[in-house]
Design an enzyme around this catalytic site. Structure first.
Site, PDB file in Angstrom:
ATOM      1  N   HIS A   8      42.026  46.711  46.914  1.00 24.81           N
ATOM      2  CA  HIS A   8      41.368  47.264  45.731  1.00 24.81           C
ATOM      3  C   HIS A   8      40.502  48.438  46.176  1.00 24.81           C
ATOM      4  CE1 HIS A   8      39.181  46.335  41.669  1.00 24.81           C
ATOM      5  NE2 HIS A   8      39.157  47.639  41.949  1.00 24.81           N
ATOM      6  N   HIS A  10      40.224  52.669  45.097  1.00 27.27           N
ATOM      7  CA  HIS A  10      40.672  53.839  44.320  1.00 27.27           C
ATOM      8  C   HIS A  10      40.524  55.042  45.230  1.00 27.27           C
ATOM      9  CE1 HIS A  10      40.440  51.622  40.411  1.00 27.27           C
ATOM     10  NE2 HIS A  10      39.546  50.923  41.099  1.00 27.27           N
ATOM     11  N   HIS A 188      43.112  45.556  36.497  1.00 27.70           N
ATOM     12  CA  HIS A 188      41.694  45.210  36.456  1.00 27.70           C
ATOM     13  C   HIS A 188      41.482  44.296  35.245  1.00 27.70           C
ATOM     14  CE1 HIS A 188      41.228  48.501  39.221  1.00 27.70           C
ATOM     15  NE2 HIS A 188      39.914  48.536  39.149  1.00 27.70           N
ATOM     16  N   GLU A 191      36.130  42.181  34.919  1.00 30.60           N
ATOM     17  CA  GLU A 191      35.032  42.896  35.592  1.00 30.60           C
ATOM     18  C   GLU A 191      33.879  42.948  34.590  1.00 30.60           C
ATOM     19  OE1 GLU A 191      35.773  47.078  36.330  1.00 30.60           O
ATOM     20  OE2 GLU A 191      34.176  47.226  37.841  1.00 30.60           O
ATOM     21  N   ASP A 269      36.550  48.989  46.281  1.00 24.97           N
ATOM     22  CA  ASP A 269      36.614  49.633  44.958  1.00 24.97           C
ATOM     23  C   ASP A 269      36.454  51.157  45.073  1.00 24.97           C
ATOM     24  OD1 ASP A 269      37.100  49.524  42.253  1.00 24.97           O
ATOM     25  OD2 ASP A 269      35.148  48.739  41.684  1.00 24.97           O
ATOM     26  N   ASP A 270      35.215  51.635  45.028  1.00 29.67           N
ATOM     27  CA  ASP A 270      34.946  53.076  45.105  1.00 29.67           C
ATOM     28  C   ASP A 270      33.853  53.295  46.147  1.00 29.67           C
ATOM     29  OD1 ASP A 270      36.510  54.105  42.600  1.00 29.67           O
ATOM     30  OD2 ASP A 270      35.369  52.370  41.897  1.00 29.67           O
TER      31      ASP A 270
HETATM   32  N1  ADE Z   1      38.078  53.128  38.262  1.00 33.71           N
HETATM   33  C1  ADE Z   1      37.491  53.270  39.444  1.00 33.71           C
HETATM   34  N2  ADE Z   1      36.753  52.186  39.724  1.00 33.71           N
HETATM   35  C2  ADE Z   1      36.898  51.319  38.685  1.00 33.71           C
HETATM   36  C3  ADE Z   1      36.405  50.032  38.379  1.00 33.71           C
HETATM   37  N3  ADE Z   1      35.590  49.377  39.195  1.00 33.71           N
HETATM   38  N4  ADE Z   1      36.750  49.476  37.218  1.00 33.71           N
HETATM   39  C4  ADE Z   1      37.546  50.124  36.374  1.00 33.71           C
HETATM   40  N5  ADE Z   1      38.041  51.337  36.611  1.00 33.71           N
HETATM   41  C5  ADE Z   1      37.729  51.930  37.763  1.00 33.71           C
HETATM   42 ZN    ZN Z   2      38.582  49.130  40.705  1.00 35.25          ZN
END
Ligand code: ADE
Ligand code: ZN
Length: 339
Positions: A8, A10, A188, A191, A269-270
């Site tokens: 996971h 991006h 996703h 969340e 994630d990011d």
């Molecule tokens: N795009 C990038 N990070 C995300 C996340 N945590 N949830 C949904 N979309 C995303």
């Molecule tokens: Zn994500």
């Protein structure tokens, strides 16, 4: 270093301020803020949407194939240092198309960097094309069709962006088309959305893996199902804290998920925005929950179990986890401080 699969991540969320500033200068892109420290200082969020608004704005600096190559190549180098053996990497083509970037540039840069990273770092990596759920199912359908000429360059589809108000059922048709193309299916869910979003992803989209899924813990029946079916969940602890899915890491669901027998994995994630890469996430949960080597090895094994790589590779990586654990036990027996 513990070997792991990162499931996971991006690629757009690995855009560190340093690279953003460099690309803006290279492409002559006007940006409201072009100072690394000032950019980082903006990275506090009160919700998923507050992050997405800033994140999408930053992606205007990605214009040509070289930019996507630099982005993914920087990630592969960092992932190698984090012990990543396998990476299944999300990308958002709709964002780049909206910025006037043709798909050829996106696929060209990303796939070149992954191929190069495989040679240079021995990382096995593949792409998962994500639909932006807030743009709706027709747009998802259109981007999937437009991406079919590049079918060999991605292994699956996912669903990201604003969750609330955009339930999985809307995307049943486009997921059906993706399945018919032989693509792997993830989404996703759970969340910011509740357990219903996770059920929807399982029942309407037929996903093989749920991204996040942490709010499943509010529904004991769903937890039992996720356990019985051993549905993999790609959990992102530092992201959940940064986006206020949980008030603090100490209140994160991960220990409860593991206690419930769920196939939970740890991911970033990011990472450019949420305080770290997969190794940082592992270190954070180790510190916070006092996880020992056995628990870290379980998270690593879960990640390889849950990945979409060929079985022979999965077994090789699992053996590496066994070796890591044995080496740690031997060091502990010899009285050497763990490192
Ligand atoms: N795009 C990038 N990070 C995300 C996340 N945590 N949830 C949904 N979309 C995303
Ligand atoms: Zn994500």
């Amino acid at each position: 270093m513990l070997p792991v699969a990162e499931l996971h991540i991006h690629i757009e969320g690995t855009l560190e301020p340093e690279l953003l500033v460099k690309l803006a200068a290279r492409n002559g892109t006007w940006m409201p803020v072009l100072d690394v420290e000032e950019l980082r200082a903006q990275y506090t969020f009160d919700s998923l949407q507050s992050f997405l608004d800033l994140h999408y704005g930053n992606l205007r600096v990605l214009k040509i194939e070289q930019d996507f190559y630099d982005l993914a190549s920087t990630y592969m180098t960092r992932a190698a240092a984090a012990g990543v053996r396998r990476a299944e990497i999300f990308f958002d083509p709709q964002t780049h198309l909206a910025n006037g970037v043709p798909l050829e540039e996106v696929f060209g840069g990303l796939t070149a960097a992954l191929t190069e990273g495989a040679k240079e770092h021995g990382i096995s990596a593949d792409l998962i094309l994500c639909f932006l759920r807030d743009l709706g199912p027709e747009a998802a359908d259109a981007v999937l069709r437009a991406s079919l000429p590049f079918r060999d360059s991605f292994i699956g589809v996912g669903l990201d962006s604003t969750e609330l108000g955009h339930p999985p059922a809307l995307f049943a048709g486009v997921y059906q088309m993706a399945a018919a193309e032989g693509l792997r299916l993830v989404a996703h869910a759970g969340e910011e959305g509740g357990p219903d979003y996770v059920r929807g992803a399982l029942d309407q989209l037929h996903v093989e893996r749920v991204d996040h899924g942490v709010r499943s813990m509010e529904d004991p029946e769903l937890v039992a199902r996720l356990r019985d079916e051993q549905v993999a969940l790609t959990v992102c602890p530092l992201s959940n804290v940064a986006l206020r899915v949980v008030p603090a890491l100490s209140e994160h669901m991960l220990p409860g998920m593991l206690d419930a027998g769920l196939l939970a994995t740890v991911n970033s994630d990011d990472p450019a925005y949420f305080g770290g890469y997969v190794d940082d996430n592992m270190a954070a949960v180790q510190r916070e929950f006092g996880f020992g080597d056995e628990q870290l090895a379980r998270l690593a094994r879960n990640s390889f179990d849950a990945c979409f790589a060929p079985e022979a590779d999965k077994q090789r990586w699992q053996a590496e986890v066994d070796s890591w654990l044995a080496a740690r036990a031997a060091r502990a027996a010899a009285g050497i401080q763990a490192s």
